[in-house]
Design a protein around this motif. Structure first.
Motif, PDB file in Angstrom:
ATOM      1  N   SER A  45       0.839  -1.196   0.000  1.00  0.00           N
ATOM      2  CA  SER A  45       0.000   0.000   0.000  1.00  0.00           C
ATOM      3  C   SER A  45       0.877   1.249   0.000  1.00  0.00           C
ATOM      4  O   SER A  45       1.833   1.338   0.766  1.00  0.00           O
ATOM      5  N   PRO A  46       0.542   2.241  -0.831  1.00  0.00           N
ATOM      6  CA  PRO A  46       1.382   3.447  -0.882  1.00  0.00           C
ATOM      7  C   PRO A  46       1.388   4.221   0.436  1.00  0.00           C
ATOM      8  O   PRO A  46       2.375   4.848   0.775  1.00  0.00           O
ATOM      9  N   ASP A  47       0.308   4.158   1.191  1.00  0.00           N
ATOM     10  CA  ASP A  47       0.280   4.894   2.452  1.00  0.00           C
ATOM     11  C   ASP A  47       0.749   4.036   3.629  1.00  0.00           C
ATOM     12  O   ASP A  47       0.860   4.511   4.741  1.00  0.00           O
ATOM     13  N   GLU A  50       3.894   5.402   5.058  1.00  0.00           N
ATOM     14  CA  GLU A  50       3.632   6.659   5.769  1.00  0.00           C
ATOM     15  C   GLU A  50       3.037   6.385   7.143  1.00  0.00           C
ATOM     16  O   GLU A  50       3.390   7.039   8.120  1.00  0.00           O
ATOM     17  N   ARG A  51       2.114   5.392   7.222  1.00  0.00           N
ATOM     18  CA  ARG A  51       1.536   5.040   8.514  1.00  0.00           C
ATOM     19  C   ARG A  51       2.604   4.484   9.445  1.00  0.00           C
ATOM     20  O   ARG A  51       2.652   4.824  10.620  1.00  0.00           O
TER      21      ARG A  51
END
Length: 144
Positions: A45-47, A50-51
């Motif tokens: 997942s691209p996010d 970030e998470r």
């Protein structure tokens, strides 16, 4: 995830990882394929990164604050010891090297009393830091 078109993949896992996968799927009462699918989706997942970065950042911030508090407590302890040592040096006569057994016994008794008082204070939770904070709050209120 939809149950529509699927592409079969075959891959090998180390035995320990395979056991962990089976245990996790069993606890969650889901298929191992569903666990792998969810893990891959999260990983790719691209996010997701970030998470993960945000979680690490929050944890590092918390650790940093804890280290700051620890540093403050060490400083308070060092200063308290320095004050005690200065006072002790001021009121204790220098040893002439010919101390009597009675004088040594008195020193040992005083030291044992100090250790007992310190242990009792630590056990009760009444710490110097708490007194300093209360003193600062009182001083702040008096200035108003």
């Amino acid at each position: 995830m939809t149950r529509g078109n699927r592409i079969k993949h075959t891959f090998r896992l180390p035995p320990q990882l395979s056991r962990q996968l089976a245990d996790h799927a069993g606890r969650g009462r889901v298929s191992q394929a569903a666990v792998v699918e969810a893990a891959l989706a999260s990983f790719l997942s691209p996010d997701g990164s970030e998470r993960l970065e945000a979680a690490f950042s929050r944890r590092l911030d918390r650790i940093s604050r804890q280290l700051d508090r620890l540093s403050y407590h060490v400083d308070v302890g060092n200063e308290a010891f320095a004050l005690y040592l200065r006072r002790w040096l001021a009121v204790t006569a220098a040893s002439s090297g010919t101390e009597t057994a009675a004088a040594r016994a008195e020193v040992e008794k005083r030291f044992a009393f100090f250790i007992e008082a310190l242990a009792q204070r630590m056990d009760t939770g009444r710490l110097l830091h708490d007194e300093l904070v209360r003193g600062e709050e009182t001083a702040r209120l008096m200035r108003r």
